[in-house]
Motif scaffolding. Structure first.
Motif, PDB file in Angstrom:
ATOM      1  N   SER A 358     -26.130  -9.486  17.282  1.00 32.57           N
ATOM      2  CA  SER A 358     -24.969  -9.111  16.476  1.00 32.57           C
ATOM      3  C   SER A 358     -24.218 -10.327  15.948  1.00 32.57           C
ATOM      4  N   VAL A 627     -24.250  -1.663  16.372  1.00 29.17           N
ATOM      5  CA  VAL A 627     -24.924  -1.564  15.082  1.00 29.17           C
ATOM      6  C   VAL A 627     -24.825  -2.949  14.480  1.00 29.17           C
ATOM      7  N   GLU A 629     -23.690  -5.720  12.789  1.00 33.80           N
ATOM      8  CA  GLU A 629     -22.473  -5.653  12.003  1.00 33.80           C
ATOM      9  C   GLU A 629     -22.590  -6.367  10.679  1.00 33.80           C
ATOM     10  N   ASP A 632     -22.491  -3.949   8.093  1.00 34.32           N
ATOM     11  CA  ASP A 632     -21.369  -3.045   7.936  1.00 34.32           C
ATOM     12  C   ASP A 632     -20.524  -3.384   6.717  1.00 34.32           C
TER      13      ASP A 632
ATOM     14  N   ALA B   1     -15.467  -6.272  14.663  1.00 38.58           N
ATOM     15  CA  ALA B   1     -16.779  -6.170  15.306  1.00 38.58           C
ATOM     16  C   ALA B   1     -16.814  -4.930  16.190  1.00 38.58           C
ATOM     17  N   ILE B   2     -17.889  -4.239  16.157  1.00 38.47           N
ATOM     18  CA  ILE B   2     -18.009  -3.045  16.988  1.00 38.47           C
ATOM     19  C   ILE B   2     -18.213  -3.456  18.425  1.00 38.47           C
ATOM     20  N   CYS B   3     -19.023  -4.475  18.609  1.00 38.40           N
ATOM     21  CA  CYS B   3     -19.292  -4.892  19.969  1.00 38.40           C
ATOM     22  C   CYS B   3     -19.124  -6.383  20.083  1.00 38.40           C
ATOM     23  N   ARG B   4     -18.032  -6.783  20.609  1.00 37.29           N
ATOM     24  CA  ARG B   4     -17.846  -8.188  20.917  1.00 37.29           C
ATOM     25  C   ARG B   4     -18.269  -8.364  22.353  1.00 37.29           C
TER      26      ARG B   4
END
Lengths: 959, 156
Positions: A358, A627, A629, A632, B1-4
């Motif tokens: 990510s 997901v 990112e 996004d 960020a969705i997942c940091r």
């Protein structure tokens, strides 16, 4: 080194344990235990005073019996007596008994605390440690109250022994976790940070856990720990493998301490000080270098200890996400592990790479390992490793490799472990949608999903494919053709029938030109599945049939025939029967025009968060979905609408659409044939009749739901300090006092409504933070111009019938009593409209519930006995005095509602802590209803006077 | 960020929830709880841990997802040593934490066997408290721990 010889110490205990082990049956064991219990009871009750040794032995036997799973209802007093023995072995057994059989027997707690107090002040390090361990193991509120101020003193005192410091640090940590309000920061806090420099590595190891926890809660106060941690880490990392002697584990210097230091650093952003940062980067590089060196030992302990540090270092590198060089090196290192012979390492490498995927700096580097990961998905023996491989494929997926990854995941699904199929299905569905360049590929993928794993395809997935097909006219013909072909299979999954029925009902006309899929062929194909389907699917098919009548007038006679037959029109299921009856009448009575209007093609669905993404998030917990990112941003806010606005927004709008359709259809029927039944049970068949909100929609109570034809046009999100001076200063009369008070005990609803505008709110609070969504709905058919609110910019134009959304982030800095004001201005026609509303942010929103026993409650109650700490009101009941309603309100308040606390069961007591940025305010509440007089007495006691007052004012108007 | 990735670690979740020593038949030889559970819940956890751990073979990892946590475990002869931690915790550090603990037990009991843990159960608690406290690692030096244990042993 001399070892413990077996059974030394207490002979009687060893004999008893042997006896129990020799018991041939459960009954024999129980018999032996009962005999022993009787023996111990008589010894304890006997006239002869027992010596310390016997007491210890019997208490230890009782403990053993308890650990075997039997209840122990005596011996507590004897155990407490042991605490005051001056022999270590007796004291130890006493403390062990207390720690294992925690009992909040109020009489004993006082005695126990007394004994602990004596030991803490004994200056005997062994006794002090026993006492500290007991507090750390029990960690009760009473103990926190008694010792929370004493332990910090022991921890930082100059003359405290190292081993005592270790125990004190962790004991304090336990109390801080269970009763944060009782552990007050003070002069000791700065000295605690300096324990990172302590000579004794054990002290550092223990203290760092405390420091990490305190830093998480008070990052600013503890930020000096960053440079100290970096220099400590640097000393360890650069030491030779023998320098640290006692703390070297299989040639690895201080592995656990290194991990804890690296973890502490993950509470903070990268150090600002260049020198500190440079030193840290050097450490991280050294750790990565060491991973490449030949091992100093072949033992797995050596490599595990070394890799524990490596993985923690990689976590820190990912946390910083700012050093491309380190990120890529980390990725390469993990790449090597992907093929390591140790399963543990392969697993951890897959897991860690998932987070690397990510980061924009390492995303590409991760992608180079795709073949290895696919191979892992196919060949790993341990299902948990395969699952990590699937997670990683999902995380590394982007436009360039989506087709390959989706294909691999699909083929894996055929043999995948049942436990992970549903999640895999969701992931495939999400990737297929996200990276669909041509939508025929998307449709193929989803239909394949249904074919391969139909049972695991949740509603969200098939709703979604329908939404997408409806919204994209370039794929509708292909979708119709493909479902038509898929339905040819002799056995197809019911989900396929649902999708097929829906899509052919909408777009069957697009393939009707081909004689092989003429209207009648399509109908016969669908109807051949009908009898094998469940009721909801049959209901859906009936709706598809009536749609056919509109699409293909030539099928009308055949379909009416079907509807008219007894198995439909007299079906025992009321839903099916009603549909058959009404559709039959509709098709025979309504004119073509009416039919065409009622059965018009579905309008596009509003684009909101994908319902399946929401579902995956819910499944994995927030923050768990990664997901990629990078995409996004480009995708243009797939997440608009906010993840919290109901996970099933798409599905919801689908069922609302149905309601609308039903309403209109039913009223048609009502007009034409005088049908009196009006109920149309819920179904998920998203036909919509018209897309502009009509006043009649309100009859069905869907007005508070998001309007169907109107997408939220703006979603701003800025941090606004709504408590700044500008906020509550203007005392201009707020128009919503009533509305405001309705929100004290609840978070969602309609805040304000007049002829023009409706304002709904949804809010959520955690600790001292909150988030509020405001929904402004224009009820008119005319545009609002120059729409502004005090807080921040929103879309200046609000179309007729449209709704816009605004998000406020709220932070409670200190306690308050005035509510923040929201000013709204807009032009409607020519006139300027000006509204001033109190935002329903009240101090109780920041409550954290606190559970406590009756004894605790009243003890705390007494402690808050200063007159100004109490606020009381006696008032008449404004509403009914129904118990359940009262309970719901008190829970909505945010406090814990405590049962069995008040001696009078009619009364309600609650406890909670209000979290503000600067402090925590403990609050106790007592509500005494008097049913006869229809009156209440409300009493609040809080550690802060102003809070008692405010809460009392707010609450007196709630009951 | 969705997942940091770092974000999730900065919660006060990272601590040991419990330590269990069980034999293959599921008999508990030590249960040390660092989180409040009532007695029924404890029993359920003990049974669940036994069920998930004993079905795994040597080719499997030493980690297994468990409710919202994970179990890090290692098998020594007929005994399973299990530590339950948060999912974001460092697997290998706890895996070696177990081994370090086992080496201390081995030294202290002179080739430890299951029976030592049965007959000296009250001493095992002392060993645990020296090495783990409040769900955290307290002391990792085997030399220091053993010195302290022998000192305590010499006391009456």
């Amino acid at each position: 080194m001399p070892a413990v010889s077996k059974g030394d110490g207490m002979r009687g205990l060893a004999v008893f344990i042997s006896d129990i082990r020799n018991c041939k049956s459960k009954e024999a064991e129980i018999k032996r235990i009962n005999k022993e219990l009787a023996n111990i009871r008589s010894k304890f009750k006997g006239d002869k005073a027992l010596d310390g040794y016997s007491k210890k032995k019997y208490v230890c036997k009782l403990l053993f019996i308890f650990l075997l799973g039997h209840d122990i209802d005596f011996g507590h007093m004897e155990a407490v007596n042991l605490l005051s023995s001056n022999k270590y072995t007796e004291k130890q057994i006493g403390y062990l008994f207390i720690s294992v059989l925690v009992n909040s027997n109020s009489e004993l707690i006082r005695l126990i605390n007394n004994a602990i107090k004596n030991d803490l002040s004994s200056r005997n390090p062994t006794f002090m440690c026993l006492a500290l361990h007991c507090i750390a193991n029990v960690g009760s509120r009473e103990m926190a109250e008694a010792f929370a101020s004493e332990i910090p003193r022991i921890l930082v005192a100059g003359d405290t022994m190292d081993s005592v410091k270790q125990s004190a640090a962790l004991c304090l940590l336990r109390l801080y976790k269970t009763s944060p309000d009782l552990v007050l920061m003070g002069e000791w806090t700065s000295r605690v940070v300096h324990l990172l420099n302590d000579q004794h590595m054990g002290v550092v190891t223990a203290a760092i856990s405390l420091i990490t926890c305190l830093s998480q809660k008070n990052p600013d106060e503890f930020k000096t720990c960053v440079s100290l941690a970096v220099s400590r880490l640097s000393r360890i990392v650069s030491s030779a493998s023998t320098d640290l002697q006692d703390y070297t584990y299989y040639f690895v210097p201080a592995p656990w301490l290194s991990c804890k230091l690296l973890r502490l650093l993950q509470c903070y952003p990268p150090p600002e000080d260049g020198a500190v940062k440079g030193r840290l980067v050097e450490c991280l590089e050294t750790i990565l270098n060491k991973a490449q060196e030949p091992p100093k030992s072949k033992k797995v302990q050596h490599s595990n200890a070394k890799n524990a540090i490596l993985f923690e270092a990689i976590s820190l590198i990912i946390h910083y996400d700012s050093e491309p060089n380190l990120l890529v090196r980390a990725c390469n290192q993990l790449g090597q592990f992907l093929q390591h012979r140790e399963t543990n390492l392969r697993y951890l490498a897959l897991e860690s790479m998932c987070t690397l995927a990510s980061s924009e700096f390492s995303h590409e580097a991760v992608k180079t390992h795709i073949e290895t990961v696919i191979n892992a998905l196919k060949t790993e023996r341990d299902v948990s490793v395969r699952q990590r491989a699937a997670d990683l494929l999902y995380a590394m997926c982007d436009r360039s490799n989506a087709k390959q990854i989706v294909a691999e995941m699909l083929s894996y699904l055929e043999t995948a472990d049942y436990s992970i199929r549903e999640e895999m299905v969701l992931k495939v569905a999400i990737l297929a949608e996200k990276y669909a360049v041509d939508y025929s590929w998307y449709v193929d993928t989803i239909l394949n999903l249904i074919r391969i794993a139909g049972d695991y395809v949740s509603e969200e997935v098939w709703y979604r494919v329908i939404q997408i097909v409806i919204n994209r006219d370039d794929v509708q013909g292909y979708a119709a053709k493909t479902v038509f072909e898929a339905l040819q299979a002799p056995a197809c999954h019911e989900n396929m029938v649902k999708v097929g029925g829906y899509i052919l009902g909408e777009f069957g006309n697009l393939i009707a030109g081909d004689p092989r899929s003429s209207p009648l062929v399509q109908f016969n194909l669908l109807h051949s599945k009908f009898h094998l389907c469940s009721v909801p699917t049959r209901a859906l098919l009936l709706s598809a049939y009536i749609k056919f009548i509109n699409l293909f007038p030539e099928t009308k006679a055949t379909i009416q025939e079907v509807l008219r037959c007894d198995s439909q029109i007299r079906n025992s299921d009321v839903e099916l029967q009603q549909r058959a009856v009404e559709y039959l009448k509709l098709s025979s009575i309504a004119s073509t025009d009416v039919l065409a209007t009622v059965l018009e093609e579905m309008p596009p669905f509003p684009e909101r968060e994908s319902s399946i993404l929401a579902k995956l998030k819910k499944k994995k917990g927030p923050g768990a979905v990664s997901v990629p990112e990078l995409d996004d941003k480009r995708e243009g806010g797939e997440l608009n609408g906010g993840g919290d606005r109901g996970p099933d927004t798409a599905a919801m709008s689908a069922s609302n659409a149905v309601s609308r359709y039903v309403l209109v259809a039913s009223s048609c029927l009502f007009m034409y044939i005088g049908c009196t039944t009006f109920s149309w049970p819920y179904c998920k068949f998203p036909f919509v009749f018209q897309s502009t909100p009509s006043p009649s929609a309100d009859l069905l109570g869907i007005r508070s739901a998001a309007p169907i034809g109107a997408t939220p046009t703006s979603t701003g999100s800025l941090l606004v300090d709504v408590f700044s001076e500008a906020g509550p200063a203007a005392p201009s009369a707020a128009v919503n006092d009533d509305g405001f008070l309705r929100f004290v005990c609840k978070n969602n609803g309609v805040l304000f409504e007049n002829q023009l505008l409706q304002i709904g709110i949804k809010s959520e609070y955690r600790q001292n933070l909150g988030r509020m969504y405001l929904f402004y709905g224009n009820k008119t058919s005319v545009q609002f111009a120059s729409f502004t609110t005090t807080t921040k910019p929103v879309e200046p134009l609000v179309e007729g019938g449209a709704q816009i959304q605004q998000v406020l982030n709220i932070e409670c800095l200190t306690d308050f009593s005035e509510a923040p004001l929201l000013n709204i201005k807009f032009r409607y026609g020519g006139a300027l409209q000006n509204l001033s509303l109190k935002l329903p942010v009240t101090i109780n929103k920041f409550f954290q519930p606190t559970e406590m026993t009756s004894h605790d409650f009243f003890q705390r109650w007494k402690q808050l006995s200063q007159p100004q700490q109490e606020a009381q009101k006696i008032f008449k009941a404004n509403h009914g005095m129904d118990t359940e309603v009262l309970k719901a309100k008190l829970l909505g308040l945010g406090t814990a509602l405590l049962d069995d606390v008040d001696p009078n069961p009619e009364n309600y007591v609650c406890a909670g802590v209000i979290q503000t940025k600067g402090q925590q305010v403990g609050c106790l509440l007592r509500l005494e209803p008097n049913g006869q007089a229809q009156m209440y007495r409300l009493t609040l006691r809080c550690s802060k006077d102003s809070v008692s007052m405010r809460l009392c004012e707010l609450l007196a108007q709630q009951f | 960020a969705i997942c940091r990735p770092g974000g999730s670690k900065c919660r006060d979740l990272n601590y040991i929830r419990f330590i269990l020593i069980q034999n293959r038949a599921g008999k508990t030889r030590l249960a040390k709880w660092y989180m409040q559970f009532d007695d029924d819940e404890k029993q359920k956890l003990i049974e669940e841990v036994h069920a998930v751990v004993t079905v795994r073979d040597a080719k499997h990892t030493n980690f297994v997802e468990f409710r919202n946590f994970k179990i890090i475990y290692r098998r020594y002869a007929g005994l399973y040593f299990c530590i339950c931690v948060d999912v974001t915790d460092n697997n290998l550090a706890y895996l070696e934490g177990i081994h370090n603990f086992v080496e201390v037990l081995n030294e202290y009991f002179h080739n430890v066997c299951e029976l030592d843990l049965v007959f000296n159960f009250y001493k095992v608690y002392t060993v645990v408290d020296e090495m783990f406290l409040a769900g955290e690692i307290r002391e990792t030096s085997q030399t220091k721990v053993l010195k302290q244990l022998l000192m305590l042993q010499s006391l009456e």
